[in-house]
Motif scaffolding. Structure first.
Motif, PDB file in Angstrom:
ATOM      1  N   GLN A  81      55.365  39.496  26.022  1.00  0.00           N
ATOM      2  CA  GLN A  81      55.961  38.178  26.193  1.00  0.00           C
ATOM      3  C   GLN A  81      57.289  38.315  26.934  1.00  0.00           C
ATOM      4  OE1 GLN A  81      56.355  36.569  22.243  1.00  0.00           O
ATOM      5  NE2 GLN A  81      54.150  36.384  21.923  1.00  0.00           N
ATOM      6  N   SER A 176      50.309  37.588  30.301  1.00  0.00           N
ATOM      7  CA  SER A 176      49.767  36.345  29.745  1.00  0.00           C
ATOM      8  C   SER A 176      48.629  36.659  28.780  1.00  0.00           C
ATOM      9  CB  SER A 176      49.261  35.416  30.853  1.00  0.00           C
ATOM     10  OG  SER A 176      48.207  36.040  31.570  1.00  0.00           O
ATOM     11  N   ARG A 177      48.317  35.661  27.953  1.00  0.00           N
ATOM     12  CA  ARG A 177      47.264  35.817  26.946  1.00  0.00           C
ATOM     13  C   ARG A 177      46.575  34.475  26.747  1.00  0.00           C
ATOM     14  NH1 ARG A 177      47.573  34.392  21.658  1.00  0.00           N
ATOM     15  NH2 ARG A 177      49.819  34.116  21.893  1.00  0.00           N
ATOM     16  N   THR A 246      43.097  26.302  32.395  1.00  0.00           N
ATOM     17  CA  THR A 246      44.403  26.788  31.945  1.00  0.00           C
ATOM     18  C   THR A 246      44.290  27.489  30.600  1.00  0.00           C
ATOM     19  OG1 THR A 246      45.637  25.082  33.161  1.00  0.00           O
ATOM     20  CG2 THR A 246      46.725  26.070  31.255  1.00  0.00           C
ATOM     21  N   GLY A 250      45.098  31.371  29.808  1.00  0.00           N
ATOM     22  CA  GLY A 250      46.395  31.443  29.143  1.00  0.00           C
ATOM     23  C   GLY A 250      47.445  30.633  29.876  1.00  0.00           C
ATOM     24  N   ARG A 251      48.201  29.858  29.128  1.00  0.00           N
ATOM     25  CA  ARG A 251      49.175  28.962  29.750  1.00  0.00           C
ATOM     26  C   ARG A 251      50.242  29.719  30.536  1.00  0.00           C
ATOM     27  NH1 ARG A 251      48.051  23.984  27.729  1.00  0.00           N
ATOM     28  NH2 ARG A 251      47.043  23.891  25.674  1.00  0.00           N
ATOM     29  N   ALA A 252      50.612  30.910  30.065  1.00  0.00           N
ATOM     30  CA  ALA A 252      51.642  31.684  30.762  1.00  0.00           C
ATOM     31  C   ALA A 252      51.170  32.184  32.122  1.00  0.00           C
ATOM     32  CB  ALA A 252      52.080  32.867  29.901  1.00  0.00           C
ATOM     33  N   ALA A 253      49.866  32.121  32.378  1.00  0.00           N
ATOM     34  CA  ALA A 253      49.321  32.582  33.653  1.00  0.00           C
ATOM     35  C   ALA A 253      49.193  31.465  34.674  1.00  0.00           C
ATOM     36  CB  ALA A 253      47.953  33.224  33.434  1.00  0.00           C
ATOM     37  N   ASN A 273      53.547  36.147  39.148  1.00  0.00           N
ATOM     38  CA  ASN A 273      52.812  36.573  37.946  1.00  0.00           C
ATOM     39  C   ASN A 273      51.866  35.495  37.427  1.00  0.00           C
ATOM     40  OD1 ASN A 273      54.746  38.670  38.182  1.00  0.00           O
ATOM     41  ND2 ASN A 273      56.111  37.613  36.758  1.00  0.00           N
ATOM     42  N   ARG A 274      51.434  34.588  38.282  1.00  0.00           N
ATOM     43  CA  ARG A 274      50.534  33.521  37.865  1.00  0.00           C
ATOM     44  C   ARG A 274      49.148  33.737  38.469  1.00  0.00           C
ATOM     45  NH1 ARG A 274      54.715  33.019  35.332  1.00  0.00           N
ATOM     46  NH2 ARG A 274      55.759  31.065  34.825  1.00  0.00           N
TER      47      ARG A 274
END
Length: 489
Positions: A81, A176-177, A246, A250-253, A273-274
């Motif tokens: 994270q 991301s996860r 999404t 994973g939202r972080a991606a 990093n997306r």
């Protein structure tokens, strides 16, 4: 006189060689500091950073604190994270405040100061540094990930090619996860397929294209250099489709920029990093730098290296942005691209009907329950795409692209309507431009100035300008293009 041992911040340093030192147990990499006695030298910040890495941020011999692309990352039980600099600074204050440092035969409590914390923070950046050139996900020990990519989920990580679930490890650096548990052989995503049937009027070609694009995004590759554009009326399921994809990766991606910001000086920073770039309302304002927006889209879709400028951070040179673009809109974006290259980069889907006034508020939750099955469905699409080696669009995509092309490049539309091209064609400069102005009047377009018209004509038709004697006067002609006998429009 009060004895020194009465002070809580002082400890007698026993130098007796016969008494063994008390061992400390390293933390389990969960981000919580070990409270056992830590003795440091505050004047050696790199040693302090290394000691904290060993005693507080280590699991199974793998460091659980990383500094990558100017950002701190920490491994927690559910994966890597991002950690803000303020959070790292606060953690260092806490660790330093419970540490001791030797002075003569005493161990004194450390009194952290801003300078001390900043020195350790800088040292930690060096100690935890990961090469910025490495594109996530990757194994920290250099082990090559299996072909086909991986996806981190709540209960481990999936090797997508074999659909094998592996236990999570800090050795896998993945920013991301996906927030669901993977269950192999989950069956068909019944509600998801029913939803797509409504959205696309049971058109199998449209559903198949979406399935293959989902798999393409999951793979993390860019072999086909394509983006997806979904057009349709309001409340027609476009946002739900983007929401499911999404949650799947994973939202972080996922990045969700406004279209016009892609032309800004720092517009690429949010795409780092997306895996997915969702432009959920593809509209361009009059003030937007449309040329820069189009240039950015073309470079990202093609996978070209780009320099990423970040506010208050070091620029990253020649970065290949991994994100695939999903663009949603009720209308066709007003791009300006004389060559027509931008529209050729997009796969096109159209939603058929609006659910306005009859929305299902429980749909998102119902589809979330099918995420493991939707993942298998998407991977099935990736298998089909890999075997065919290209996307196939539904039948109505070409008509939509033609409309989009004409709006994006009026000059190209004029050539298509009114001109013929070939090595034996020629036309006078004045006659061609006059025909263009007349065509613009019929189409209700504002004509370009002569020099701008010829600038936009260059990427559409390969012409050669020359001068020719007509009635004793040298007049400009263009080889390679001529007007039709009966111009359309």
């Amino acid at each position: 006189m009060t004895e020194r041992t009465n002070y809580p911040d002082r400890t007698i340093l026993d130098r007796s060689p016969t008494r063994p030192s008390k061992k400390r147990t390293p933390s389990k990499g969960n981000g919580h500091a070990d409270e056992a006695l830590t003795v440091i030298d505050p004047k050696a910040p790199l040693d302090v950073a290394s000691q904290f890495m060993l005693t507080h941020w280590m699991q199974g011999g793998v460091g659980c604190m990383a500094f990558w692309r100017s950002e701190f990352w920490r491994y927690a039980p559910n994966g890597w994270q991002q950690m803000s600099t303020d959070d790292v600074r606060a953690e260092l204050y806490r660790l330093l405040s419970v540490a001791k440092h030797p002075v003569e035969n005493l161990l004194l409590s450390v009194k952290p100061t801003p300078r001390m914390v900043n020195d350790v923070l800088d040292a930690l950046r060096a100690r935890a540094k990961i090469d910025d050139a490495r594109d996530a996900p990757f194994m920290l020990d250099g082990t090559v990930l299996p072909a086909g990519g991986v996806l981190v989920v709540n209960n481990g990580y999936i090797e997508l090619a074999s659909r094998t679930l592996r236990p999570l490890t800090p050795n896998l650096f993945a920013p991301s996860r996906a927030d669901f548990d993977y269950e192999p052989d989950s069956g068909d995503p019944v509600k998801w397929l029913a939803f797509l049937g409504e959205v696309f009027d049971d058109d199998p070609a449209s559903i198949a294209l979406l399935q293959e694009f989902f798999g393409h995004v999951l793979s993390g590759g860019n072999l086909y250099q394509k983006a997806l554009f979904i057009a349709g009326p309001k409340r027609s399921g476009k946002g739900t489709i983007a929401g499911v994809l999404t949650r799947l990766i994973g939202r972080a991606a996922v990045a969700s920029p406004a279209l016009h910001t892609l032309g800004d000086p720092f517009g690429l920073a949010g795409l780092l990093n997306r895996s997915l770039i969702v432009v959920s309302d593809a509209r361009l304002t009059a003030r937007a730098d449309i040329n820069n927006v189009v240039e950015t889209l073309l470079r990202v879709i093609a996978g070209d290296p780009v320099d990423v400028h970040r506010k208050f951070l070091t620029p990253l040179p020649a970065v290949v942005l991994p994100g695939r673009i999903l663009m949603l809109s009720n209308e066709l974006p007003a791009f300006a691209d004389a060559s027509g290259a931008i529209t050729s980069r997009f796969l096109i889907l159209r939603t058929r009907q609006s659910f306005y006034g009859r929305e299902n508020p429980k749909l998102a939750r119902e589809l979330a329950e099918e995420l493991p099955a939707i993942l298998d469905w998407a991977l099935d699409g990736l298998t089909v795409l890999t075997k065919r080696a290209h996307f196939v669009e539904p039948g109505d995509a070409e008509a939509t692209r033609e409309t989009w092309d004409r709006a994006t490049s009026p000059t190209a539309a004029f050539v298509a309507d009114c001109c013929v091209v070939g090595p034996h064609c020629e036309v006078s400069d004045d006659l061609l431009f006059g025909a263009y102005e007349a065509w613009c009047m019929r189409q209700n377009f504002k004509p370009l100035a002569r020099n701008w018209f010829y600038r936009d004509l260059a990427p559409v038709v390969a012409t050669k300008r020359r001068r020719r004697l007509v009635g004793g006067v040298q007049k400009p002609f263009l080889d390679g293009i001529d007007l039709c006998d009966s111009p359309l429009g």
